[in-house]
Enzyme design. Structure first.
Site, mmCIF file in Angstrom:
data_model
loop_
_atom_site.group_PDB
_atom_site.id
_atom_site.type_symbol
_atom_site.label_atom_id
_atom_site.label_comp_id
_atom_site.label_asym_id
_atom_site.label_seq_id
_atom_site.Cartn_x
_atom_site.Cartn_y
_atom_site.Cartn_z
ATOM 1 N N VAL A 105 0.863 -1.177 0.000
ATOM 2 C CA VAL A 105 0.000 0.000 0.000
ATOM 3 C C VAL A 105 0.901 1.229 0.000
ATOM 4 O O VAL A 105 2.041 1.181 0.472
ATOM 5 C CB VAL A 105 -0.968 -0.005 1.202
ATOM 6 N N CYS A 106 0.389 2.295 -0.601
ATOM 7 C CA CYS A 106 1.091 3.576 -0.656
ATOM 8 C C CYS A 106 2.465 3.385 -1.327
ATOM 9 O O CYS A 106 2.584 2.673 -2.325
ATOM 10 C CB CYS A 106 1.199 4.157 0.750
#
Length: 244
Positions: A105-106
């Protein structure tokens, strides 16, 4: 769904300076998957301090983790630092190479990109930093969750819950994932329509971009250094798939 005899092994790879919500939101979902064995590992083991000062104790040493079915990388401002830590990247690459699923994520997708294993594939990243995937030959995708074969990645920070529920549906079935979403009462209704640069008021976007500008040159330099190292070692552009 994993069989009772064979646990589904998930390794969440953490590091100092990660964004804690990048880690804790997916962990909340992953730890509830049926027959999952979740390990939290860091380069040196022991305590890891996330941004904001929240400490996570008792992590395993990465070198002590034999392998996994799914490896997960959270993001954070320190993500572009750890991709230049050769010891960290050696372990990250080893686990990624043997995993059935690569997830993040990110800016955690920058860590996967820096392994050299996903060149030519699509990945999500935080909107402000997705252009940093290009030096690794990875195609930035603006979607909140992006799946490209065994590679499943999420956008910035809060996309971690979406990413984890997509993984839950893949591993345990859509009905289970929906039940888990209901259990967590994940029904987002944000107070402002400012969660994307396309919808945020122009003055708000301008403020955020101004704050991010201070760290942008250093982050780009760190990414370019990691990409150059991959080219020298001959792994850049290999485009290797995760096993399975």
């Amino acid at each position: 769904m994993p069989s009772a005899a064979e646990p589904f092994r998930i390794v969440e790879v953490v590091y100092p300076g990660m964004t804690q919500l990048d880690f804790t939101a997916p962990h909340t979902v992953f730890s509830r998957l049926p027959n999952a064995r979740v390990s939290v590992a860091s380069l040196d083991g022991g305590e890891v301090i996330a941004d904001g000062g929240l400490a996570f104790a008792g992590t395993q040493r990465l070198a002590g983790v034999e392998g996994c079915d799914l490896v997960f990388f959270p993001g954070g401002l320190a993500a572009t630092k750890v991709i230049n830590d050769e010891a960290f990247m050696a372990e990250a690459t080893r686990l990624a190479r043997g995993a059935r699923y690569l997830t993040s994520v990110c800016t955690g997708s920058l860590i996967i990109a820096a392994t050299g294993l996903i060149a030519g594939r699509r990945a999500a990243c935080h909107w402000a930093w997705r252009d940093l995937l290009a030096p690794f030959g990875v195609i930035a995708d603006p979607a909140r969750v992006v799946r490209d074969g065994s590679l499943i990645t999420g956008g910035g920070v809060t996309a971690g819950l979406d990413l984890a529920l997509v993984v839950a549906a893949e591993i345990a079935g859509e009905r289970f994932a929906q039940g888990l979403q209901l259990t967590l009462e994940y029904a987002p209704a944000p107070p402002f329509d400012a969660g994307r640069p396309e919808t945020a008021p122009p003055e708000v976007l301008e403020d955020v971009l101004a704050r991010l500008a201070a760290s942008a040159p250093a982050r780009r330099a760190e990414v370019e250094a990691a990409a150059a190292r991959l080219k020298l070692t001959g792994n850049y552009g290999a485009g290797a798939e995760a096993s399975g």
